[in-house]
Each structure stands twice: as structure tokens, then as C-alpha cells.
Design a protein around this motif. Structure first.
Motif, PDB file in Angstrom:
ATOM      1  N   GLY A  47      -2.509  11.595  -8.213  1.00  0.00           N
ATOM      2  CA  GLY A  47      -2.115  11.925  -9.663  1.00  0.00           C
ATOM      3  C   GLY A  47      -0.993  11.856 -10.391  1.00  0.00           C
ATOM      4  N   GLN A  48       0.025  11.861  -9.565  1.00  0.00           N
ATOM      5  CA  GLN A  48       1.452  11.510 -10.176  1.00  0.00           C
ATOM      6  C   GLN A  48       1.656   9.945 -10.192  1.00  0.00           C
ATOM      7  N   VAL A  49       1.199   9.290  -9.187  1.00  0.00           N
ATOM      8  CA  VAL A  49       1.441   7.990  -9.107  1.00  0.00           C
ATOM      9  C   VAL A  49       0.582   7.353 -10.343  1.00  0.00           C
ATOM     10  N   GLU A  50      -0.624   7.742 -10.471  1.00  0.00           N
ATOM     11  CA  GLU A  50      -1.418   7.205 -11.379  1.00  0.00           C
ATOM     12  C   GLU A  50      -0.913   7.575 -12.841  1.00  0.00           C
ATOM     13  N   ARG A  51      -0.182   8.712 -12.814  1.00  0.00           N
ATOM     14  CA  ARG A  51       0.623   9.036 -14.416  1.00  0.00           C
ATOM     15  C   ARG A  51       1.573   8.143 -14.666  1.00  0.00           C
ATOM     16  N   VAL A  52       2.424   7.825 -13.447  1.00  0.00           N
ATOM     17  CA  VAL A  52       3.646   6.987 -13.724  1.00  0.00           C
ATOM     18  C   VAL A  52       2.998   5.496 -14.050  1.00  0.00           C
ATOM     19  N   LEU A  53       1.919   5.038 -13.362  1.00  0.00           N
ATOM     20  CA  LEU A  53       1.592   3.537 -13.688  1.00  0.00           C
ATOM     21  C   LEU A  53       1.000   3.976 -15.063  1.00  0.00           C
ATOM     22  N   ASP A  55       1.751   5.573 -17.631  1.00  0.00           N
ATOM     23  CA  ASP A  55       2.886   5.727 -18.439  1.00  0.00           C
ATOM     24  C   ASP A  55       3.647   4.392 -18.835  1.00  0.00           C
ATOM     25  N   HIS A  56       3.632   3.566 -17.822  1.00  0.00           N
ATOM     26  CA  HIS A  56       4.434   2.236 -17.720  1.00  0.00           C
ATOM     27  C   HIS A  56       3.681   1.124 -17.839  1.00  0.00           C
ATOM     28  N   SER A  57       2.292   1.372 -18.505  1.00  0.00           N
ATOM     29  CA  SER A  57       0.983   0.229 -18.469  1.00  0.00           C
ATOM     30  C   SER A  57       0.668   0.474 -19.721  1.00  0.00           C
ATOM     31  N   VAL A  64      -5.430  -0.908 -10.998  1.00  0.00           N
ATOM     32  CA  VAL A  64      -5.198  -2.356 -10.289  1.00  0.00           C
ATOM     33  C   VAL A  64      -3.619  -2.428 -10.096  1.00  0.00           C
ATOM     34  N   LEU A  65      -2.825  -1.691 -10.499  1.00  0.00           N
ATOM     35  CA  LEU A  65      -1.352  -1.836 -10.132  1.00  0.00           C
ATOM     36  C   LEU A  65      -1.394  -1.010  -8.868  1.00  0.00           C
ATOM     37  N   LEU A  66      -1.891   0.274  -8.712  1.00  0.00           N
ATOM     38  CA  LEU A  66      -1.932   1.006  -7.613  1.00  0.00           C
ATOM     39  C   LEU A  66      -2.306   0.145  -6.323  1.00  0.00           C
ATOM     40  N   THR A  67      -3.404  -0.683  -6.571  1.00  0.00           N
ATOM     41  CA  THR A  67      -4.023  -1.351  -5.535  1.00  0.00           C
ATOM     42  C   THR A  67      -3.210  -2.333  -5.032  1.00  0.00           C
ATOM     43  N   GLU A  68      -2.457  -3.163  -5.969  1.00  0.00           N
ATOM     44  CA  GLU A  68      -1.442  -4.233  -5.794  1.00  0.00           C
ATOM     45  C   GLU A  68      -0.476  -3.496  -4.992  1.00  0.00           C
ATOM     46  N   LEU A  69       0.144  -2.404  -5.389  1.00  0.00           N
ATOM     47  CA  LEU A  69       1.114  -1.775  -4.744  1.00  0.00           C
ATOM     48  C   LEU A  69       1.068  -1.686  -3.305  1.00  0.00           C
ATOM     49  N   LEU A  70      -0.292  -1.208  -2.993  1.00  0.00           N
ATOM     50  CA  LEU A  70      -0.585  -0.799  -1.769  1.00  0.00           C
ATOM     51  C   LEU A  70      -0.758  -2.027  -0.781  1.00  0.00           C
ATOM     52  N   ASP A  71      -1.438  -2.926  -1.378  1.00  0.00           N
ATOM     53  CA  ASP A  71      -1.941  -4.040  -0.575  1.00  0.00           C
ATOM     54  C   ASP A  71      -0.702  -5.042  -0.272  1.00  0.00           C
ATOM     55  N   SER A  72       0.190  -5.042  -1.317  1.00  0.00           N
ATOM     56  CA  SER A  72       1.431  -5.739  -0.954  1.00  0.00           C
ATOM     57  C   SER A  72       2.643  -4.959  -0.329  1.00  0.00           C
ATOM     58  N   GLU A  73       2.280  -4.022   0.156  1.00  0.00           N
ATOM     59  CA  GLU A  73       3.191  -3.168   0.873  1.00  0.00           C
ATOM     60  C   GLU A  73       4.354  -2.678   0.177  1.00  0.00           C
ATOM     61  N   TYR A  74       4.268  -2.367  -1.261  1.00  0.00           N
ATOM     62  CA  TYR A  74       5.420  -1.737  -1.890  1.00  0.00           C
ATOM     63  C   TYR A  74       5.412  -0.256  -1.885  1.00  0.00           C
ATOM     64  N   LEU A  75       4.147   0.320  -1.619  1.00  0.00           N
ATOM     65  CA  LEU A  75       3.901   1.709  -1.579  1.00  0.00           C
ATOM     66  C   LEU A  75       3.305   1.839  -0.286  1.00  0.00           C
ATOM     67  N   THR A  76       3.140   2.827   0.277  1.00  0.00           N
ATOM     68  CA  THR A  76       2.550   3.291   1.408  1.00  0.00           C
ATOM     69  C   THR A  76       2.024   4.743   1.351  1.00  0.00           C
ATOM     70  N   THR A  77       0.609   5.057   1.924  1.00  0.00           N
ATOM     71  CA  THR A  77      -0.183   6.152   1.690  1.00  0.00           C
ATOM     72  C   THR A  77      -0.642   6.610   2.966  1.00  0.00           C
ATOM     73  N   ALA A  78      -0.908   7.863   3.194  1.00  0.00           N
ATOM     74  CA  ALA A  78      -1.213   8.767   4.266  1.00  0.00           C
ATOM     75  C   ALA A  78      -1.722  10.082   3.844  1.00  0.00           C
ATOM     76  N   ASP A  79      -2.753  10.576   4.400  1.00  0.00           N
ATOM     77  CA  ASP A  79      -3.173  12.137   3.901  1.00  0.00           C
ATOM     78  C   ASP A  79      -2.995  12.326   2.549  1.00  0.00           C
ATOM     79  N   GLY A  80      -3.403  11.535   1.628  1.00  0.00           N
ATOM     80  CA  GLY A  80      -3.234  11.990   0.126  1.00  0.00           C
ATOM     81  C   GLY A  80      -1.849  11.787  -0.486  1.00  0.00           C
TER      82      GLY A  80
END
Length: 110
Positions: A47-53, A55-57, A64-80
Motif C-alpha cells: 500500500g505504501q509503495v502504491e501510494r508513493v507511485l 502520488d508521483h504519477s 505498471v510502474l511497480l511492475t517495471e520497478l520489480l522486473d527491472s530490479e530497482y525494487l525487491t519484494t519478499a513476504d509482502g
């Protein structure tokens, strides 16, 4: 070589369009910009990540921005949890109930 992302921002600095695959250099520049919105070493919930994105989009679907950040390995995720790939999380962001924005608090482990 750093590409300008101004063609993809409004007057408030929000992302207004996602470049086509032919413009991968511009995509990477936008991802660099977005990554800078997150503190290194801090974990965020989805929720925090989605809110930041959001707010800046102005994109209709900022996920789509979160997907790109993860797929391009700018952000990492595990266990929520989500964090910058260049900084292992050592603190957590907590959402301020009054503003709805993430606030950083140190989590003690050990």
C-alpha cells in the motif's frame, strides 16, 4: 549518459506517460527517478509503495510502474515487503494516519 525525463512529466514532476520499449533509455531514467523516492534500507508494504507511485504519477494505472520497478530490479519484494534493491532493509516505513504518507521508524532486531 542520463536521459531527461521531462517529456514524461507534468509541471509538478509527476510521471504522465510511460515510454515505449523503443525508448528503453527513457524508461530506465524514469525508474531511476522513481527509485529515488524510496529510502535505501527501508522496507515498505504494498500500500505504501502504491501510494508513493500514485502520488508521483498521473497514469491511469500506476501499477505498471511497480511492475517495471520489480522486473527491472530497482525494487525487491519478499513476504509482502518492498525495498530498494541497492539497500537491504534495516528499518520499516510506517504510514502516518494523519497524512497517509510513509514515515520511517527504526526496527530493532536481535
Amino acid at each position: 549518459m542520463t536521459k531527461s525525463i521531462s517529456d514524461f512529466q507534468d509541471d509538478h514532476g509527476r510521471i504522465i506517460a510511460w515510454p515505449s520499449k523503443r525508448r528503453r533509455v527513457h524508461q530506465m531514467a524514469i525508474l531511476d527517478y522513481l527509485t529515488g523516492l524510496f529510502e535505501p534500507g527501508v522496507s515498505y508494504n504494498q500500500g505504501q509503495v502504491e501510494r508513493v507511485l500514485a502520488d508521483h504519477s498521473t497514469l491511469e494505472d500506476p501499477s505498471v510502474l511497480l511492475t517495471e520497478l520489480l522486473d527491472s530490479e530497482y525494487l525487491t519484494t519478499a513476504d509482502g515487503a518492498y525495498w530498494r534493491a541497492d539497500g537491504r532493509p534495516g528499518v520499516s516505513a510506517e504510514t502516518s494516519e494523519s497524512s497517509g504518507t510513509p514515515e520511517i521508524s527504526v526496527s530493532k532486531s536481535g
